[in-house]
Design a protein around this motif. Structure first.
Motif, PDB file in Angstrom:
ATOM      1  N   ILE A  67       0.871  -1.174   0.000  1.00  0.00           N
ATOM      2  CA  ILE A  67       0.000   0.000   0.000  1.00  0.00           C
ATOM      3  C   ILE A  67       0.906   1.222   0.000  1.00  0.00           C
ATOM      4  O   ILE A  67       1.615   1.483   0.969  1.00  0.00           O
ATOM      5  CB  ILE A  67      -0.925   0.016   1.232  1.00  0.00           C
ATOM      6  CG1 ILE A  67      -1.834  -1.225   1.226  1.00  0.00           C
ATOM      7  CG2 ILE A  67      -1.765   1.290   1.253  1.00  0.00           C
ATOM      8  CD1 ILE A  67      -2.713  -1.344   2.464  1.00  0.00           C
ATOM      9  N   ASP A  71      -1.293   4.994  -4.098  1.00  0.00           N
ATOM     10  CA  ASP A  71      -2.499   4.164  -4.113  1.00  0.00           C
ATOM     11  C   ASP A  71      -3.622   4.846  -3.337  1.00  0.00           C
ATOM     12  O   ASP A  71      -4.777   4.885  -3.783  1.00  0.00           O
ATOM     13  CB  ASP A  71      -2.220   2.791  -3.487  1.00  0.00           C
ATOM     14  CG  ASP A  71      -1.082   2.044  -4.160  1.00  0.00           C
ATOM     15  OD1 ASP A  71      -0.920   2.190  -5.380  1.00  0.00           O
ATOM     16  OD2 ASP A  71      -0.356   1.315  -3.466  1.00  0.00           O
ATOM     17  N   GLY A  90      -4.400  -0.575  -6.111  1.00  0.00           N
ATOM     18  CA  GLY A  90      -3.032  -1.080  -6.123  1.00  0.00           C
ATOM     19  C   GLY A  90      -2.316  -0.887  -7.439  1.00  0.00           C
ATOM     20  O   GLY A  90      -2.859  -1.198  -8.503  1.00  0.00           O
ATOM     21  N   GLY A  93       3.276  -4.652  -6.982  1.00  0.00           N
ATOM     22  CA  GLY A  93       3.185  -5.980  -6.399  1.00  0.00           C
ATOM     23  C   GLY A  93       3.939  -6.989  -7.234  1.00  0.00           C
ATOM     24  O   GLY A  93       4.554  -6.656  -8.254  1.00  0.00           O
ATOM     25  N   THR A 122      -3.444  -4.198  -8.552  1.00  0.00           N
ATOM     26  CA  THR A 122      -2.698  -5.344  -8.017  1.00  0.00           C
ATOM     27  C   THR A 122      -3.285  -5.903  -6.732  1.00  0.00           C
ATOM     28  O   THR A 122      -2.834  -6.951  -6.279  1.00  0.00           O
ATOM     29  CB  THR A 122      -1.232  -4.954  -7.757  1.00  0.00           C
ATOM     30  OG1 THR A 122      -1.198  -3.804  -6.900  1.00  0.00           O
ATOM     31  CG2 THR A 122      -0.523  -4.619  -9.058  1.00  0.00           C
ATOM     32  N   TRP A 123      -4.268  -5.228  -6.149  1.00  0.00           N
ATOM     33  CA  TRP A 123      -4.852  -5.727  -4.900  1.00  0.00           C
ATOM     34  C   TRP A 123      -5.930  -6.753  -5.222  1.00  0.00           C
ATOM     35  O   TRP A 123      -7.125  -6.536  -5.004  1.00  0.00           O
ATOM     36  CB  TRP A 123      -5.435  -4.580  -4.077  1.00  0.00           C
ATOM     37  CG  TRP A 123      -4.394  -3.585  -3.619  1.00  0.00           C
ATOM     38  CD1 TRP A 123      -3.039  -3.714  -3.690  1.00  0.00           C
ATOM     39  CD2 TRP A 123      -4.645  -2.315  -3.017  1.00  0.00           C
ATOM     40  NE1 TRP A 123      -2.430  -2.599  -3.172  1.00  0.00           N
ATOM     41  CE2 TRP A 123      -3.380  -1.730  -2.746  1.00  0.00           C
ATOM     42  CE3 TRP A 123      -5.810  -1.614  -2.682  1.00  0.00           C
ATOM     43  CZ2 TRP A 123      -3.269  -0.459  -2.160  1.00  0.00           C
ATOM     44  CZ3 TRP A 123      -5.681  -0.362  -2.100  1.00  0.00           C
ATOM     45  CH2 TRP A 123      -4.424   0.200  -1.836  1.00  0.00           C
ATOM     46  N   ARG A 124      -5.518  -7.861  -5.769  1.00  0.00           N
ATOM     47  CA  ARG A 124      -6.431  -8.940  -6.162  1.00  0.00           C
ATOM     48  C   ARG A 124      -5.675 -10.257  -6.084  1.00  0.00           C
ATOM     49  O   ARG A 124      -4.447 -10.295  -6.179  1.00  0.00           O
ATOM     50  CB  ARG A 124      -6.974  -8.714  -7.565  1.00  0.00           C
ATOM     51  CG  ARG A 124      -5.913  -8.729  -8.642  1.00  0.00           C
ATOM     52  CD  ARG A 124      -6.538  -8.671 -10.015  1.00  0.00           C
ATOM     53  NE  ARG A 124      -6.610  -7.302 -10.528  1.00  0.00           N
ATOM     54  CZ  ARG A 124      -7.406  -6.939 -11.525  1.00  0.00           C
ATOM     55  NH1 ARG A 124      -8.180  -7.828 -12.104  1.00  0.00           N
ATOM     56  NH2 ARG A 124      -7.410  -5.700 -11.954  1.00  0.00           N
ATOM     57  N   LEU A 337      -4.960 -10.472   3.161  1.00  0.00           N
ATOM     58  CA  LEU A 337      -5.868  -9.648   2.373  1.00  0.00           C
ATOM     59  C   LEU A 337      -7.149  -9.316   3.131  1.00  0.00           C
ATOM     60  O   LEU A 337      -7.643  -8.187   3.066  1.00  0.00           O
ATOM     61  CB  LEU A 337      -6.202 -10.365   1.059  1.00  0.00           C
ATOM     62  CG  LEU A 337      -7.210  -9.660   0.143  1.00  0.00           C
ATOM     63  CD1 LEU A 337      -6.687  -8.286  -0.285  1.00  0.00           C
ATOM     64  CD2 LEU A 337      -7.515 -10.524  -1.079  1.00  0.00           C
ATOM     65  N   TYR A 340      -7.522  -6.052   5.245  1.00  0.00           N
ATOM     66  CA  TYR A 340      -7.101  -4.877   4.480  1.00  0.00           C
ATOM     67  C   TYR A 340      -7.461  -3.564   5.162  1.00  0.00           C
ATOM     68  O   TYR A 340      -6.748  -2.569   5.028  1.00  0.00           O
ATOM     69  CB  TYR A 340      -7.694  -4.917   3.067  1.00  0.00           C
ATOM     70  CG  TYR A 340      -9.186  -4.675   2.985  1.00  0.00           C
ATOM     71  CD1 TYR A 340      -9.686  -3.398   2.764  1.00  0.00           C
ATOM     72  CD2 TYR A 340     -10.088  -5.728   3.115  1.00  0.00           C
ATOM     73  CE1 TYR A 340     -11.058  -3.167   2.680  1.00  0.00           C
ATOM     74  CE2 TYR A 340     -11.443  -5.509   3.035  1.00  0.00           C
ATOM     75  CZ  TYR A 340     -11.928  -4.233   2.819  1.00  0.00           C
ATOM     76  OH  TYR A 340     -13.279  -4.004   2.730  1.00  0.00           O
ATOM     77  N   LEU A 358       0.044  -6.344   1.522  1.00  0.00           N
ATOM     78  CA  LEU A 358      -1.066  -7.281   1.468  1.00  0.00           C
ATOM     79  C   LEU A 358      -0.566  -8.612   0.925  1.00  0.00           C
ATOM     80  O   LEU A 358       0.103  -8.665  -0.112  1.00  0.00           O
ATOM     81  CB  LEU A 358      -2.175  -6.739   0.570  1.00  0.00           C
ATOM     82  CG  LEU A 358      -2.841  -5.443   1.036  1.00  0.00           C
ATOM     83  CD1 LEU A 358      -3.790  -4.924  -0.051  1.00  0.00           C
ATOM     84  CD2 LEU A 358      -3.579  -5.630   2.358  1.00  0.00           C
TER      85      LEU A 358
END
Length: 360
Positions: A67, A71, A90, A93, A122-124, A337, A340, A358
């Motif tokens: 993070i 972002d 995101g 990563g 990218t937060w997936r 995750l 978060y 994350l």
């Protein structure tokens, strides 16, 4: 590359085909926002549908993603570059390739990849991205180094290389020295024999922070208040005044740091944490001929998109520093995750010295 990233985001809503080169996985999840606002309030952890794998696409399982301040600003709607909504948060990563399209040549299942551009989301847990939106990284570097490689170390590397010709024994002064960029500047400069004067805000745990930055290779760690004191001249009894200043704060911090530059020196601004303008005395221009420049890694990538060798050379140099133990990941807190919200709140607190990562 921005169009490619936008296509990947739009494609997240298209039903998925079963991968041909990897076993089927559970439904991917990601942190999605449909409007701008404070991240803990507008982000939701949702199931995502994978885009159908195209001939030039790559199916990636994300491993870890940090993070970063950018972002946060993108989600707030205050950044210079905003993703079409709804968007997955995101920009940075590292992930592992699960499957590639038939026209993909540079990547194969098992490779590690990082974003080649911003707005990738990218937060997936999984995603399907165009090959051009990804860069391969070696698997022999630590996962946290890979996850935090494409933004802060690249920014530090370029600012040290592109504005002044520095030689061993020269010095650099920077504020926000405990930031991700600041920590990378200390280490890259140390590996090149360049001295660093590192400015941080006063805080309750200052001795601990000073110890940590000195362990990274800092030569001097001082507070904003010390910048304004006569004792600063004692530092320059042993090292030359800096030819380069790196400003991530603005306001009084930038003005005071500028006072210690050599004549014809350069101050590069890459952030504005104080949310105050950079104020420069007229005498600094007239009598010392200082230069004020700006830097944004996203813009650098755009300008060098047609010269992949320049990017490859920088990445190779960073890989070698990591392998030699001369460049490590910033101080990190690893967060699952599903937690978060706690990670976002920690990332937005003042005096944060640990980057929230994350884990998927």
């Amino acid at each position: 590359m921005q169009r490619a990233a936008a296509r990947a985001l739009r494609g997240a809503r298209v039903p998925s085909a079963r991968p041909r080169s990897a076993p089927a996985r559970g439904a991917p999840r990601g942190l999605v926002y449909g409007q701008h606002g404070e991240p803990p309030a507008v982000l939701r952890l949702k199931d995502l549908e994978l885009a159908k794998l195209g001939d030039s696409d790559v199916h990636v399982k994300m491993l870890a993603a940090p993070i970063n301040p950018a972002d946060i600003n993108m989600i707030q709607g205050t950044y210079a570059l905003l993703s079409p909504l709804p968007a997955v948060g995101g920009n940075e990563g590292v992930g592992e390739v699960l499957e590639v399209g038939r026209h993909v040549k540079a990547l194969e299942p098992g490779d590690w990849v990082i974003p080649a551009s911003t707005s990738l989301g990218t937060w997936r847990t999984q995603g399907v991205f165009p090959e051009e939106a990804l860069l391969k990284v070696p698997r022999d570097i630590p996962v946290l180094c890979a996850a935090t490689l494409s933004v802060n170390p690249c920014t530090a590397y370029r600012m040290l290389a592109d504005f002044e010709t520095l030689a061993p024994g020269d010095s650099v002064i920077q504020n926000a020295a405990n930031s991700g960029v600041g920590q990378a500047v200390i280490q890259i400069a140390k590996a090149s024999g360049i001295k660093t004067i590192n400015v941080v805000r006063d805080r309750p745990d200052l001795p601990k922070l000073v110890e940590r930055l000195m362990a990274l290779g800092a030569d001097h760690v001082i507070t904003e208040e010390m910048l304004r004191k006569p004792e600063m001249k004692d530092i320059f009894k042993n090292i030359p005044k800096p030819r380069l200043a790196l400003n991530c704060v603005g306001g009084k911090s930038a003005t005071e740091m500028l006072r210690h530059l050599q004549p014809k020196g350069t101050m590069v601004t890459y952030g504005g944490m104080a949310k105050q303008p950079v104020m420069v005395p007229v005498s600094a221009f007239i009598f010392r001929d200082v230069q004020l420049r700006g830097f944004w890694m996203t813009q650098w990538r755009k300008e060098h998109a047609q010269d992949p060798q320049v990017l490859a050379s920088m990445m190779d140099a960073l890989f070698q520093l990591i392998r030699r133990g001369q460049l490590s990941a910033p101080a990190c807190t690893q967060v699952p995750l599903q937690d978060y919200r706690a990670a976002l709140e920690a990332a937005m607190k003042p005096f944060t010295s640990s980057k929230q990562i994350l884990l998927f």
